[in-house]
Design a protein around this motif. Structure first.
Motif, short mmCIF file in Angstrom:
data_model
loop_
_atom_site.label_atom_id
_atom_site.label_comp_id
_atom_site.label_asym_id
_atom_site.label_seq_id
_atom_site.Cartn_x
_atom_site.Cartn_y
_atom_site.Cartn_z
N THR A 1 0.79 -1.19 0.02
CA THR A 1 0.06 -0.05 -0.03
C THR A 1 0.70 1.09 0.03
OG1 THR A 1 -0.25 0.28 2.45
CG2 THR A 1 -1.72 -1.20 1.37
N GLU B 1 -4.79 3.04 3.72
CA GLU B 1 -4.84 1.90 2.86
C GLU B 1 -4.20 0.73 3.66
OE1 GLU B 1 -3.95 4.26 -1.15
OE2 GLU B 1 -2.33 3.30 -0.21
N VAL C 1 -5.92 -3.02 5.15
CA VAL C 1 -5.51 -4.52 4.62
C VAL C 1 -5.11 -5.31 5.96
CG1 VAL C 1 -4.70 -3.68 2.41
CG2 VAL C 1 -3.23 -3.85 4.21
N VAL D 1 -2.69 -2.50 -3.38
CA VAL D 1 -4.32 -2.04 -2.99
C VAL D 1 -4.08 -0.65 -2.45
CG1 VAL D 1 -5.91 -2.48 -1.06
CG2 VAL D 1 -4.76 -4.27 -2.08
N SER E 1 -10.49 2.70 0.94
CA SER E 1 -9.48 1.45 1.27
C SER E 1 -10.11 0.43 1.85
CB SER E 1 -8.65 2.12 2.41
OG SER E 1 -7.85 3.18 2.01
N SER F 1 -9.59 -3.12 -0.04
CA SER F 1 -9.02 -4.24 0.68
C SER F 1 -10.05 -5.57 0.66
CB SER F 1 -8.92 -4.04 2.22
OG SER F 1 -7.92 -2.61 2.18
N TYR G 1 -8.97 -9.15 -0.61
CA TYR G 1 -8.88 -10.28 0.21
C TYR G 1 -9.99 -11.47 -0.40
CZ TYR G 1 -5.67 -8.80 3.70
OH TYR G 1 -4.65 -8.49 4.15
#
Length: 410
Positions: free
Chosen positions: A157, A162, A166, A229, A393, A397, A401
């Motif tokens: 990131t 961000e 994550v 990401v 964000s 994320s 995922y």
């Protein structure tokens, strides 16, 4: 990447050892750290960084000012074997010019699985030993990658919002710093099962930094999947609103070109991501299941995900008709969103060698703002909620995922 630690006070020996290593192996595959005394070496060992190979002068002399008799290469070895609060090198090569010291440590080195060699600048036996050991350790690392049972994913990131997003998906987090570069590693579970081990890093903004950090992460971890990401600004507010997710099929470098006195001539350059990632994203974007992974709670928020085209550069673009905006309109008019790291990330991935041929790469962006326009064609004119970065964000994320889950958890 193999981390090699040389402990020796002789400048001539260090230069020779480095030359042997660098002439035999690709520079991007090796990271060398040097300590000139046992006190400096202990400082490196206390940092707990991974050390694959330690090359140690066994008769390292007492340096002026240290004044303690047991500050020597042999006693440094004792510290390594008895303490659990310092780095434990995967392998050690002891070098000495003295036969009596070699005889003294031979048995101990054999027990530990280390190697001791007679050092002489006029001979090359020790050089071959070092080269063979490095080649073995590289093969061992590659075999470990091939044999690991849990997939390893790296997520990069640019900024803290961000990174927090994550990080929120992982448990059992711990520091995993390598050569003073900060990483964290944790476990990603979904539906009560371990899906992947995930390494995360906040690397900073701009394409040049993203490129460097991508290369470093690949060499350090040899991951199965790497994803960048983050957030982006939408140039097409009717297609991508705040909170929506963009998965780029193509990434332009809008700064590539020639600037004359009165005009800019674009020389388009593009980055691309792994075909497998794009194909899977194309299917998953049509489903709603990925939204169940969104961590935050946001009022009146109904996100969508779609494929798009991203333009990437190191300038912040605040207005649709700014100087950069005009270039985008003229040369890259199919651009969906703008950001600052994707091109460096994707271009680095395109230059990986055959050892990384199975690496899957992806980039996921959440829309945090709409590029401002003077006309009224857009239904979303620069609307930026106070939590827009967090919202974007979290959405990016969640989709990232979900992609990890679809690759490895199903």
């Amino acid at each position: 990447m193999l981390n090699i630690f040389i402990v020796d006070d002789s400048e001539e020996k260090v230069i020779r050892i480095e030359k042997v290593i660098k002439e035999s192996f690709l520079p991007q595959s090796i990271q060398i750290t040097i300590a000139r005394s046992t006190s400096q070496a202990m400082g490196v060992l206390l940092s707990r960084n991974i050390i694959d190979l330690m090359i140690l002068d066994l008769n390292l002399p007492v340096r002026p000012g240290e004044g303690i008799k047991d500050k020597s290469g042999l006693n440094l070895l004792k510290e390594i074997t008895r303490r659990n609060d310092i780095s434990q090198p995967d392998s050690i090569i002891g070098l000495t010019s003295f036969d009596d010291i070699k005889s003294q440590v031979n048995e101990r080195f054999n027990i530990e699985g280390w190697v001791v060699a007679k050092f002489n600048l006029k001979e090359s036996d020790w050089e071959e030993l070092i080269k063979n050991k490095i080649a073995y350790l590289m093969t061992k690392k590659m075999d470990k990658k091939l044999s690991r049972t849990t997939p390893l994913v790296v997520i990069l990131t640019a900024i803290k919002e961000e990174y927090r997003a994550v990080k929120a998906h992982l448990i059992n987090l711990k520091d995993n710093d390598l050569d003073d570069t900060s990483y964290e590693i944790g476990d990603f579970y979904w539906n009560d099962g371990l899906v992947a081990n995930v390494v995360i890093r906040e690397c900073g903004a701009k394409n040049s930094i993203a490129a460097m950090e991508t290369e470093r992460a690949i060499q350090n971890y040899s991951p199965d999947l790497i994803i960048f990401v983050g957030i982006a600004g939408s140039r097409k507010g009717n297609d991508f609103k705040i909170g929506d997710v963009v998965i780029p099929e193509k990434i332009y470098s809008y700064e590539a070109g020639k600037s004359d006195k009165e005009m800019f001539s674009a020389r388009p350059d593009s980055g691309f991501l792994t075909y497998a990632f794009i194909e899977k994203a194309k299917k998953e974007r049509l489903k709603d299941e990925w939204k169940s992974m969104i961590k935050g709670t946001y009022k009146d928020y109904c996100p969508n995900a779609d494929l798009g085209i991203i333009a990437s550069g190191d300038q912040l673009v605040e207005h649709y008709d700014s100087s950069v905006g005009t270039i985008l309109t003229k040369y890259y008019n199919d651009t969906s969103a703008i950001e600052m790291e994707g091109f460096g990330f994707s271009k680095t991935l395109s230059k990986q060698g055959r050892n990384q041929s199975s690496l899957i790469s992806g980039l996921v962006r959440g829309i945090s703002d709409i590029i401002e326009r003077d006309d009224s064609q857009s239904i979303n004119q620069d609307k930026r909620p106070y939590d827009a970065k967090e919202l974007a964000s979290d959405a990016a994320s969640a989709f990232a995922y979900w992609m990890i889950y679809k690759f490895y958890g199903v």
